[in-house]
Design an enzyme around this catalytic site. Structure first.
Site, PDB file in Angstrom:
ATOM      1  N   PHE A  44      21.197   1.200 -12.918  1.00 20.48           N
ATOM      2  CA  PHE A  44      20.327   2.375 -13.012  1.00 20.48           C
ATOM      3  C   PHE A  44      20.414   3.038 -14.385  1.00 20.48           C
ATOM      4  O   PHE A  44      20.509   4.262 -14.493  1.00 20.48           O
ATOM      5  CB  PHE A  44      20.659   3.387 -11.908  1.00 20.48           C
ATOM      6  CG  PHE A  44      20.741   2.799 -10.529  1.00 20.48           C
ATOM      7  CD1 PHE A  44      19.852   1.811 -10.119  1.00 20.48           C
ATOM      8  CD2 PHE A  44      21.700   3.227  -9.624  1.00 20.48           C
ATOM      9  CE1 PHE A  44      19.919   1.262  -8.843  1.00 20.48           C
ATOM     10  CE2 PHE A  44      21.776   2.688  -8.350  1.00 20.48           C
ATOM     11  CZ  PHE A  44      20.891   1.703  -7.956  1.00 20.48           C
ATOM     12  N   HIS A  45      20.348   2.213 -15.436  1.00 19.96           N
ATOM     13  CA  HIS A  45      20.417   2.722 -16.802  1.00 19.96           C
ATOM     14  C   HIS A  45      19.222   2.268 -17.641  1.00 19.96           C
ATOM     15  O   HIS A  45      19.388   1.722 -18.728  1.00 19.96           O
ATOM     16  CB  HIS A  45      21.714   2.254 -17.469  1.00 19.96           C
ATOM     17  CG  HIS A  45      22.961   2.699 -16.780  1.00 19.96           C
ATOM     18  ND1 HIS A  45      24.178   2.056 -16.953  1.00 19.96           N
ATOM     19  CD2 HIS A  45      23.189   3.726 -15.927  1.00 19.96           C
ATOM     20  CE1 HIS A  45      25.090   2.669 -16.226  1.00 19.96           C
ATOM     21  NE2 HIS A  45      24.519   3.680 -15.592  1.00 19.96           N
ATOM     22  N   PRO A  46      17.993   2.491 -17.184  1.00 18.37           N
ATOM     23  CA  PRO A  46      16.839   2.075 -17.989  1.00 18.37           C
ATOM     24  C   PRO A  46      16.684   2.942 -19.229  1.00 18.37           C
ATOM     25  O   PRO A  46      17.027   4.127 -19.232  1.00 18.37           O
ATOM     26  CB  PRO A  46      15.657   2.258 -17.029  1.00 18.37           C
ATOM     27  CG  PRO A  46      16.101   3.360 -16.116  1.00 18.37           C
ATOM     28  CD  PRO A  46      17.584   3.152 -15.935  1.00 18.37           C
TER      29      PRO A  46
END
Length: 579
Positions: free
Chosen positions: A469-471
């Site tokens: 969850f690190h876009p």
């Protein structure tokens, strides 16, 4: 369309960076700011209680619930891509891990065209934001609005993980956010007095009634209005009607790596051919908008625990009720932690200059969303590579602002990514095989002892790896033709318009993205104010002296066979030199 009025600045998105900007820009009592957020308020106990992190992350009320296009490198799977849809944005639904990134990440940004974003340029802004429970120093802040702390390490498995890393020949680091990121040690979390310390709690709530700040929730931005090549305001929908707010000075997009490029494209700013195909009139051809999408992937490496001391013992309704009750009345106990209390950053092989593998250690065995609890006691490491070479995109699905953008990461499309994931499996097995885990280690639950060869590991990864969850990266900062914003966060070719969030990162940082996104908000605020930047830091940082020839700094080390790994409890190979 209703005219709402005029403000000095309009900020679209009350996430990590947007909350910072709302605070810093209104430090000037003469400045008025409108902060638009599509989500609602953040008062829910599910948001404020740290241990409940998986609940808001999986609720449509607080999460945009983006889903990727089918990913060929992951067997066509669609992955969940949560983004905060609430005051505080993703800082109100994330895992609360505070990791700034490696010093060389920011030096690399500067080399890629983000002038004055080197480590020594950005460190003062990390420090300005932070109030560390253990106090400040040349690296850490002690008077900022963002509170950080360590966990209690009450469960012995957290310390065991660090000890095992040292036995495997890695460094111990006293502070992953200080002089030395590389190594095993405690992790920081954005928790204060037992409560999630989101950017809403840190930056917005304390000033909401005392400054010229207008916060509008449940407001969906439709487009930025442009007049004579300048951003003039924002059209948004609220309560079923369209309204327009005008900006005297600037419009700032802080919607994040999906919503910010989407809003640019809805406003006619982006790749001309794509906009024409969707039916959006082209205002400014910027081919880099929506490109350069990056992320971190991670796998859950699970090991059976032979002692009943893990978090699995409280994964039942009655125990959860007791934890929640204790937290409600005391803000203490298991409810006051995110459970990621120790971790590590290591290098996958010789020749890698700074860590490319991250660990979050968890004293339990279950998935991030709290489901799929292992049928036994267990512990696990969330492990993944840090600087994937795979690149994806964000595109408009239609010209309708209510339609969700299309998101495609192109995960695992580069051979280098597969090499790093194979190393992650091999090296994790080696760490879990160290003597420190002897009192606790049972059988390997996942990937499982049958997963041995490179092809078997690749297949496991494709089938089970998940997003961390690190876009980021879709409005890249730089100076070349594919850059979207310049080093002052100004959209190229459009006056009075900036993007300030993780979408401007030229390259993903080594670790979780909340801390560097907050730093981006802090630094961008000074660019916007035009009052000069904080003095550059002179604090040194450590890089492994022998990184070109050694994978880890230790000398003799217990290593498992690199091909097969341990097949169960106690399986280890003789000592060898670190590689």
């Amino acid at each position: 369309m209703n005219e709402m009025g005029e403000f000095d600045y309009i900020i679209v998105g009350a996430g990590s960076a947007g909350c910072v900007l709302a605070n810093r820009l209104t430090e000037d009592p003469d400045v008025s700011v409108l902060l638009l957020e599509y989500g609602g308020g953040d008062s829910s106990i599910y948001i404020q209680m740290p241990t409940a992190l998986s609940i808001p992350m999986n609720m449509e009320k607080y999460n945009w619930r983006y889903e990727t296009e089918p990913e060929p490198g992951l067997k066509g799977r669609r992955l969940h891509c949560p983004r905060g849809k609430v005051l505080g944005g993703s800082s109100s639904i994330n895992g609360m891990v505070y990791v700034r990134g490696n010093a060389l990440d920011f030096d690399t940004w500067a080399e890629m065209g983000a002038e004055h974003w080197s480590y020594h340029d950005v460190l003062p802004y990390f420090r300005r934001a932070e109030c560390r429970a253990e106090g400040g120093n040349d690296y850490r802040g002690d008077s900022g609005p963002l509170h950080t702390c360590n966990g209690t390490l009450a469960n012995p498995l957290y310390g065991t993980f660090v000890e095992a890393g040292m036995q495997a020949g890695y460094w111990k680091t006293d502070d992953m956010n200080g002089y030395q990121q590389e190594g095993f040690g405690r992790m920081d979390m954005t928790v204060y007095r037992g409560q999630r310390w989101s950017c809403a709690n840190a930056y917005v709530h304390p000033i909401r009634t005392t400054r010229k700040l207008t916060v509008l929730l449940n407001a969906l931005a439709h487009k930025v209005t442009l007049r004579d090549g300048r951003a003039a305001g924002v059209v948004f929908e609220r309560g079923g009607s369209l309204q327009e707010a005008r900006a005297r000075r600037e419009v700032i997009l802080s919607g994040g790596p999906i919503n910010s490029p989407q809003l640019l494209m809805l406003s006619g700013i982006g790749p001309a051919a794509h906009l024409r195909a969707i039916g959006v009139p082209v205002e400014r051809d910027l081919p880099g908008v929506g490109r350069n999408l990056q992320d971190h992937l991670e796998m859950y490496f699970q090991q059976e625990c032979t002692q009943p001391i893990t978090l699995n013992k409280v994964m039942n309704p009655w125990s959860k009720f007791l934890i929640g009750t204790q937290w409600f009345f005391t803000k203490g106990g298991l409810g006051a932690t995110n459970h990621f209390e120790t971790g590590a950053f290591i290098r996958s092989r010789p020749g890698v200059r700074w860590p490319d593998i991250q660990y979050h250690f968890l004293a339990g065995a279950f998935s991030y969303d709290g489901n799929a609890v292992a049928g036994t006691h267990g512990f696990q490491a969330h492990v993944g590579s840090m600087r994937s070479k795979s690149r994806g995109w964000v595109q408009l699905a239609s010209a309708d602002p209510r339609a969700r953008a299309r998101v495609f990461f192109n995960y695992m499309s580069h051979e280098e990514d597969r090499i790093e994931m194979r190393a992650a499996v091999r090296l994790t097995r080696e760490i879990f095989a160290q003597p420190a885990f002897d009192p606790y280690r049972g059988v390997e639950l996942q990937p499982g002892p049958e997963v041995k060869t490179a092809d078997e590991i690749d297949d496991f990864v494709r089938a089970s790896v998940e997003s961390a969850f690190h876009p980021c990266g879709t409005c890249r900062m730089g100076t070349d033709e594919m850059a979207v914003v310049d080093p002052q966060c100004r959209v190229r070719g459009v006056e009075g318009l900036r993007v300030v969030d993780s979408s401007i990162m030229p390259q993903v940082t080594t670790g979780n993205l909340n801390a560097p996104t907050i730093m981006i908000g802090e630094k961008a605020a000074d660019h916007i104010k035009g009052n000069g930047m904080l003095p550059r830091s002179q604090a040194p940082y450590r890089v492994a002296e022998d990184w070109q020839t050694r994978q880890r700094p230790g000398t003799p080390v217990r290593q498992v066979d690199h091909a097969a790994g341990p097949s169960g409890a106690g399986a280890r190979a003789p000592n060898r030199a670190a590689v």
